[in-house]
Design an enzyme around this catalytic site. Sequence first.
Site, mmCIF file in Angstrom:
data_model
loop_
_atom_site.group_PDB
_atom_site.id
_atom_site.type_symbol
_atom_site.label_atom_id
_atom_site.label_comp_id
_atom_site.label_asym_id
_atom_site.label_seq_id
_atom_site.Cartn_x
_atom_site.Cartn_y
_atom_site.Cartn_z
ATOM 1 N N GLU A 1 105.587 -31.827 -14.217
ATOM 2 C CA GLU A 1 104.612 -31.652 -15.298
ATOM 3 C C GLU A 1 103.720 -30.434 -15.057
ATOM 4 O O GLU A 1 103.283 -29.780 -16.018
ATOM 5 C CB GLU A 1 103.804 -32.937 -15.462
ATOM 6 C CG GLU A 1 104.676 -34.057 -16.045
ATOM 7 C CD GLU A 1 104.037 -35.431 -16.015
ATOM 8 O OE1 GLU A 1 104.062 -36.126 -17.046
ATOM 9 O OE2 GLU A 1 103.513 -35.823 -14.944
ATOM 10 N N GLU B 1 109.318 -41.536 -13.732
ATOM 11 C CA GLU B 1 108.243 -42.507 -13.960
ATOM 12 C C GLU B 1 108.725 -43.852 -14.479
ATOM 13 O O GLU B 1 108.219 -44.908 -14.072
ATOM 14 C CB GLU B 1 107.200 -41.911 -14.923
ATOM 15 C CG GLU B 1 106.210 -40.958 -14.274
ATOM 16 C CD GLU B 1 106.744 -39.562 -14.069
ATOM 17 O OE1 GLU B 1 105.974 -38.694 -13.634
ATOM 18 O OE2 GLU B 1 107.948 -39.315 -14.339
#
Length: 257
Positions: A111, A131
């Site tokens: 990210e 995730e």
Amino acid sequence: MSGAGATLRTSVTDGILVITMSRAEARNAMTIEMAEGIAHALDELDARPDLAVGVLTGEGGTFCAGADIKRLAAGQSATVPGRGFGGLVEKPPGKPLVAAVEGWALGGGFELVLACDLVVCGTGARFGLPEVSRGLVARAGGALRLPRRLPRAIALEVLLAGQPLTAARAHHFGLVNDVVEDGAALDAALGLAGRVGAHAPLAVAATKRIVDESHDWPAADMFTRQRAYTDPVFASADAAEGALAFAEKRRPRWSST
């Protein structure tokens, strides 16, 4: 520029601010100290007229393995108010930022890459968002930015199946600007940053803002809206200098910031 503490190092070369995540023993997993250091470095990047471009990288053959899970479990966040995870994802700098990726960019580390403007990586680089396998969501920009950077099906493969991208596949889909030999990503990123930084700062900043902000502008208004960014550039001393330097066949001497 002096170092920014045990978890982060910063240096300046030819107008480029190099920010190095420095927790190699923990695969550069993000801590609040590192995040605050990155936020401070990015503020300095935007504030200093002698800095044109930033480069974000990690030491020890890994870019960033995401959040430090042990610290996260102990309730220690790696999020800076107003800047988000890693001091970057919710508020990237106004000036261009290049990611130099070696090894894994995993979870929040990926990210961070997605919050950068340009990406150079080694052939062994891997980009992953695992995730969902941990009962979580890639909320630091992964689920938001990845579908804008990749075809939807490929983005969902990464997000839902937890399938990491190789350097070659990331380059194939345009996520990465260049793939170089392992260990050479920083040098290649500095070369790319230098090519960006050689141009007029005001024009570069305006172009970046248009690209970042125009994706939801209505077609009927987009040329009108961009004038707020382009008119000051065309009226600037740098625009006159660019034309004069071209006519005189010499390098421009930029003055605007």
